[in-house]
Design an enzyme around this catalytic site. Structure first.
Site, PDB file in Angstrom:
ATOM      1  N   GLU A  26      -5.741  -9.727  -1.983  1.00  0.00           N
ATOM      2  CA  GLU A  26      -7.173  -9.997  -1.938  1.00  0.00           C
ATOM      3  C   GLU A  26      -7.793 -10.017  -3.350  1.00  0.00           C
ATOM      4  OE1 GLU A  26     -10.114 -11.334   0.393  1.00  0.00           O
ATOM      5  OE2 GLU A  26      -8.043 -10.989   1.032  1.00  0.00           O
ATOM      6  N   HIS A  28      -6.392 -11.146  -6.163  1.00  0.00           N
ATOM      7  CA  HIS A  28      -6.185 -12.494  -6.714  1.00  0.00           C
ATOM      8  C   HIS A  28      -7.130 -13.489  -6.044  1.00  0.00           C
ATOM      9  CE1 HIS A  28      -1.903 -10.919  -7.219  1.00  0.00           C
ATOM     10  NE2 HIS A  28      -2.211 -11.282  -8.440  1.00  0.00           N
ATOM     11  N   SER A 177       0.119  -6.063  -6.718  1.00  0.00           N
ATOM     12  CA  SER A 177       1.338  -6.540  -6.044  1.00  0.00           C
ATOM     13  C   SER A 177       2.365  -5.418  -5.987  1.00  0.00           C
ATOM     14  CB  SER A 177       1.929  -7.730  -6.800  1.00  0.00           C
ATOM     15  OG  SER A 177       0.947  -8.737  -6.915  1.00  0.00           O
TER      16      SER A 177
END
Ligand code: PAF
Length: 277
Positions: A26, A28, A177
């Site tokens: 979310e 990015h 990530s």
């Protein structure tokens, strides 16, 4: 990509660029949504850049899911997803690197000595390939943002750099990530980063200006979890990223902690709002 960008420019389009290493979350997607607002053509790159990973870091293991990334990027309005191969970006006999000096020395630069050279190099290359009018970066990677701004100013690169607030999970964990590496039971330990920032904010708001006092309180909280190994907790000037003793000008508290497997980072600029419960 250069030809596509050139024709967009000739057609008078404003190109906005969001560089990523994929495995989109979310955070990015929020950079891309912002990108959509400030330009006509949104280009997203997905490239896990080997030159910014040191020996023994997670380059090979870094999570990758191109199909899903491409879908997500298109859903938020990316016009072009650019995904070069390593051989295209770094062909045999590649020899040129960009080194930003002062601002890369402290913080992550101490434990990841070649990291920012890799980031600056790949961003310089991507800017030359994508030819954006503006690029959007997240403030979660605060030192990266400062480094890119420095490079763009120092090398007279003709683009605007936009910094976007960190996107957080509802419990306060900064999206990354690398959060996928967290094992069951490590969530509370990971939350000590954002809660540590909350402690720092509380002390600052109640008038504390002594960096050592704030750092000590944050370190105590983070190290109360057995899984956590603190890389650094520092308070720095937001422009030079040098350590400071007293918070007198705009300052950031930045932290990096190994929580089990992943090394997570987070930061807070004193005086700004902080969306942590
Ligand atoms: O923040 C990232 O994901 C990377 O460091 C970047 C800016 C895409 C360069 O590889």
């Amino acid at each position: 990509m250069q030809a596509r960008s050139e024709s967009l420019r000739l057609a008078g389009k404003r190109i906005v660029f969001v560089p990523t290493m994929g495995y989109l979350h979310e955070g990015h997607l929020n950079l891309m949504r912002e990108g959509r607002k400030i330009g006509d053509s949104l280009v997203v790159s997905i490239f896990v850049n080997p030159t910014q990973f040191g020996p023994g870091e997670d380059y090979e293991k870094y999570p990758r899911d191109f199909k899903r990334d491409e879908e997500l990027a298109s859903q938020v309005g990316a016009d072009i997803v650019f995904y070069p191969t390593v051989d295209e970006m770094y062909p045999a006999n590649y020899q040129t690197y960009v080194t930003v000096e002062g601002v890369t020395l402290n913080l992550c630069g101490q434990s990841r000595p070649i990291h920012f050279r890799g980031v600056a190099t790949v961003c310089a290359k991507l800017f030359n390939i994508v030819k954006p009018h503006a690029a959007v970066f997240g403030k979660k990677d605060f030192q990266q943002l400062v480094t890119i701004r420095r490079m763009v100013a120092d090398l007279n690169m003709d683009l605007e750099i936009h910094g976007m607030d960190t996107t957080r999970e509802p419990d306060g964990l900064a999206m990354s990530s690398r959060n996928v590496y967290l094992k069951d039971g490590e969530r509370e330990a990971a939350l000590s980063l954002s809660r540590g920032l909350k402690i720092a904010q509380g002390l600052y708001d109640s008038g504390e200006r002594e960096a050592a006092v704030i750092i000590e309180a944050v370190k105590n909280h983070i190290s109360s979890y057995d899984t956590n190994i603190i890389d650094y907790v520092k308070i720095c000037d937001t422009e030079t990223l040098e350590d400071i003793d007293q918070i007198e000008r705009e300052s950031v508290i930045a932290l990096a902690v190994k929580v089990g497997l992943p090394r997570l980072i987070d930061n807070y600029v004193f005086g700004e709002p902080l969306a942590i419960p």
